[in-house]
Design a protein around this motif. Structure first.
Motif, PDB file in Angstrom:
ATOM      1  N   GLU A 134      78.181  59.815  65.423  1.00 48.85           N
ATOM      2  CA  GLU A 134      77.723  58.493  64.988  1.00 48.85           C
ATOM      3  C   GLU A 134      77.947  57.460  66.088  1.00 48.85           C
ATOM      4  OE1 GLU A 134      78.571  55.126  61.573  1.00 48.85           O
ATOM      5  OE2 GLU A 134      79.527  57.085  61.401  1.00 48.85           O
ATOM      6  N   TRP A 135      79.140  57.489  66.674  1.00 50.13           N
ATOM      7  CA  TRP A 135      79.460  56.547  67.744  1.00 50.13           C
ATOM      8  C   TRP A 135      78.481  56.685  68.902  1.00 50.13           C
ATOM      9  CZ3 TRP A 135      82.485  58.346  72.290  1.00 50.13           C
ATOM     10  CH2 TRP A 135      82.647  57.336  73.238  1.00 50.13           C
ATOM     11  N   LEU A 136      78.223  57.894  69.345  1.00 45.13           N
ATOM     12  CA  LEU A 136      77.346  58.102  70.495  1.00 45.13           C
ATOM     13  C   LEU A 136      75.880  57.845  70.175  1.00 45.13           C
ATOM     14  CD1 LEU A 136      79.012  61.289  72.003  1.00 45.13           C
ATOM     15  CD2 LEU A 136      79.227  58.930  72.791  1.00 45.13           C
ATOM     16  N   SER A 137      75.427  58.338  69.052  1.00 43.37           N
ATOM     17  CA  SER A 137      73.998  58.189  68.738  1.00 43.37           C
ATOM     18  C   SER A 137      73.621  56.747  68.444  1.00 43.37           C
ATOM     19  CB  SER A 137      73.597  59.092  67.575  1.00 43.37           C
ATOM     20  OG  SER A 137      74.226  58.686  66.386  1.00 43.37           O
ATOM     21  N   ASN A 138      74.552  55.949  67.970  1.00 39.16           N
ATOM     22  CA  ASN A 138      74.258  54.543  67.708  1.00 39.16           C
ATOM     23  C   ASN A 138      74.123  53.714  68.967  1.00 39.16           C
ATOM     24  OD1 ASN A 138      74.121  54.787  64.954  1.00 39.16           O
ATOM     25  ND2 ASN A 138      76.258  54.232  64.628  1.00 39.16           N
ATOM     26  N   ARG A 139      74.419  54.289  70.102  1.00 45.07           N
ATOM     27  CA  ARG A 139      74.344  53.559  71.357  1.00 45.07           C
ATOM     28  C   ARG A 139      73.282  54.096  72.305  1.00 45.07           C
ATOM     29  NH1 ARG A 139      78.124  52.803  68.571  1.00 45.07           N
ATOM     30  NH2 ARG A 139      79.446  51.016  68.623  1.00 45.07           N
ATOM     31  N   THR A 140      72.504  55.040  71.860  1.00 40.04           N
ATOM     32  CA  THR A 140      71.482  55.640  72.701  1.00 40.04           C
ATOM     33  C   THR A 140      70.270  54.727  72.807  1.00 40.04           C
ATOM     34  OG1 THR A 140      72.205  57.812  72.032  1.00 40.04           O
ATOM     35  CG2 THR A 140      70.030  57.677  72.996  1.00 40.04           C
ATOM     36  N   LYS A 166      65.042  47.632  69.432  1.00 38.00           N
ATOM     37  CA  LYS A 166      65.350  46.770  70.565  1.00 38.00           C
ATOM     38  C   LYS A 166      66.475  45.786  70.265  1.00 38.00           C
ATOM     39  CE  LYS A 166      60.755  47.066  72.504  1.00 38.00           C
ATOM     40  NZ  LYS A 166      60.791  47.401  73.889  1.00 38.00           N
ATOM     41  N   THR A 167      66.801  45.583  68.996  1.00 36.49           N
ATOM     42  CA  THR A 167      67.833  44.610  68.660  1.00 36.49           C
ATOM     43  C   THR A 167      69.242  45.182  68.773  1.00 36.49           C
ATOM     44  OG1 THR A 167      67.690  45.180  66.323  1.00 36.49           O
ATOM     45  CG2 THR A 167      66.334  43.351  67.105  1.00 36.49           C
ATOM     46  N   LYS A 168      69.397  46.501  68.739  1.00 36.29           N
ATOM     47  CA  LYS A 168      70.753  47.058  68.834  1.00 36.29           C
ATOM     48  C   LYS A 168      71.135  47.290  70.289  1.00 36.29           C
ATOM     49  CE  LYS A 168      69.917  51.995  68.309  1.00 36.29           C
ATOM     50  NZ  LYS A 168      70.277  53.194  67.594  1.00 36.29           N
ATOM     51  N   GLU A 169      72.434  47.301  70.552  1.00 35.34           N
ATOM     52  CA  GLU A 169      72.932  47.520  71.903  1.00 35.34           C
ATOM     53  C   GLU A 169      72.730  48.985  72.263  1.00 35.34           C
ATOM     54  OE1 GLU A 169      76.781  45.989  74.354  1.00 35.34           O
ATOM     55  OE2 GLU A 169      77.018  46.466  72.254  1.00 35.34           O
ATOM     56  N   CYS A 170      71.939  49.239  73.297  1.00 32.15           N
ATOM     57  CA  CYS A 170      71.590  50.606  73.657  1.00 32.15           C
ATOM     58  C   CYS A 170      71.929  50.872  75.121  1.00 32.15           C
ATOM     59  CB  CYS A 170      70.106  50.847  73.436  1.00 32.15           C
ATOM     60  SG  CYS A 170      69.590  50.627  71.739  1.00 32.15           S
ATOM     61  N   TYR A 171      72.220  52.134  75.391  1.00 34.89           N
ATOM     62  CA  TYR A 171      72.614  52.556  76.734  1.00 34.89           C
ATOM     63  C   TYR A 171      71.877  53.821  77.116  1.00 34.89           C
ATOM     64  CZ  TYR A 171      76.406  49.297  75.855  1.00 34.89           C
ATOM     65  OH  TYR A 171      77.127  48.180  75.562  1.00 34.89           O
ATOM     66  N   LYS A 172      71.807  54.078  78.408  1.00 27.99           N
ATOM     67  CA  LYS A 172      71.194  55.307  78.899  1.00 27.99           C
ATOM     68  C   LYS A 172      72.077  56.499  78.552  1.00 27.99           C
ATOM     69  CE  LYS A 172      68.934  53.254  82.904  1.00 27.99           C
ATOM     70  NZ  LYS A 172      68.847  53.302  84.374  1.00 27.99           N
ATOM     71  N   SER A 173      71.473  57.671  78.479  1.00 27.41           N
ATOM     72  CA  SER A 173      72.219  58.899  78.182  1.00 27.41           C
ATOM     73  C   SER A 173      73.320  59.152  79.205  1.00 27.41           C
ATOM     74  CB  SER A 173      71.283  60.101  78.129  1.00 27.41           C
ATOM     75  OG  SER A 173      70.425  60.009  77.032  1.00 27.41           O
ATOM     76  N   SER A 174      73.065  58.845  80.476  1.00 26.83           N
ATOM     77  CA  SER A 174      74.081  59.079  81.505  1.00 26.83           C
ATOM     78  C   SER A 174      75.318  58.209  81.275  1.00 26.83           C
ATOM     79  CB  SER A 174      73.502  58.834  82.892  1.00 26.83           C
ATOM     80  OG  SER A 174      73.042  57.502  83.008  1.00 26.83           O
ATOM     81  N   THR A 175      75.125  56.989  80.812  1.00 19.99           N
ATOM     82  CA  THR A 175      76.247  56.102  80.508  1.00 19.99           C
ATOM     83  C   THR A 175      77.041  56.636  79.330  1.00 19.99           C
ATOM     84  OG1 THR A 175      75.020  54.192  81.332  1.00 19.99           O
ATOM     85  CG2 THR A 175      76.875  53.742  79.849  1.00 19.99           C
ATOM     86  N   ILE A 176      76.334  57.051  78.289  1.00 21.69           N
ATOM     87  CA  ILE A 176      76.984  57.587  77.093  1.00 21.69           C
ATOM     88  C   ILE A 176      77.726  58.872  77.425  1.00 21.69           C
ATOM     89  CG2 ILE A 176      76.549  58.528  74.795  1.00 21.69           C
ATOM     90  CD1 ILE A 176      74.149  56.519  74.692  1.00 21.69           C
ATOM     91  N   ASN A 177      77.127  59.716  78.240  1.00 21.24           N
ATOM     92  CA  ASN A 177      77.805  60.950  78.652  1.00 21.24           C
ATOM     93  C   ASN A 177      79.084  60.631  79.425  1.00 21.24           C
ATOM     94  OD1 ASN A 177      76.228  63.034  77.549  1.00 21.24           O
ATOM     95  ND2 ASN A 177      74.689  62.734  79.135  1.00 21.24           N
ATOM     96  N   GLY A 178      79.072  59.574  80.206  1.00 23.58           N
ATOM     97  CA  GLY A 178      80.272  59.156  80.925  1.00 23.58           C
ATOM     98  C   GLY A 178      81.388  58.779  79.970  1.00 23.58           C
ATOM     99  N   TRP A 179      81.045  58.030  78.911  1.00 24.13           N
ATOM    100  CA  TRP A 179      82.056  57.676  77.907  1.00 24.13           C
ATOM    101  C   TRP A 179      82.598  58.922  77.231  1.00 24.13           C
ATOM    102  CZ3 TRP A 179      78.419  53.809  75.051  1.00 24.13           C
ATOM    103  CH2 TRP A 179      78.199  52.689  75.864  1.00 24.13           C
TER     104      TRP A 179
END
Length: 124
Positions: free
Chosen positions: A75-81, A87-100
């Motif tokens: 849930e934590w990771l998929s909510n940030r993809t 467009k209104t939610k805070e989103c990040y690239k997969s590479s950034t999420i993989n880093g976390w």
């Protein structure tokens, strides 16, 4: 340096023996980071501090140590993809999420609920 090594060894022993039953992942992550930060390059320290403080702890820090379930991490990771439909939610690239996720995995010393390499799929 000797004091930090002693602190690290003591913390790891306490966690391993289960002496801190109510130890949260957040408390452990902060202690883990403090015990190791002196060894990191400045860029690594910046990356870890950002991942821990701004992304991991606000979402997973309240869980008891080793009680983070697969669904919590997913849930934590998929909510940030990055998702163009939201467009209104805070989103990040997969590479950034993989880093976390790599930071989370490194802190926990195990695979917390997901495979070695997490890759977002539209089905999550």
């Amino acid at each position: 340096q000797q004091v930090r090594l002693e602190l690290q060894n003591e913390l790891e022993k306490e966690v391993a023996k289960g002496k801190q039953e109510n130890l949260t992942f957040g408390t452990y992550a902060e202690q883990w980071s403090e015990a190791r930060a002196y060894r990191w390059k400045p860029s690594t320290q910046d990356r870890y501090v950002d991942a821990i403080s701004n992304h991991i702890l606000p979402n997973l820090g309240h869980f008891e140590l080793n009680r983070i379930e697969r669904a919590d991490v997913e849930e934590w990771l998929s909510n940030r993809t990055k998702d163009e439909r939201h467009k209104t939610k805070e989103c990040y690239k997969s590479s950034t999420i993989n880093g976390w996720y790599r930071v989370l995995r490194t802190i926990s010393g195990r695979e917390p609920a997901l495979p070695v390499f997490w890759h977002h799929s539209p089905g999550l």
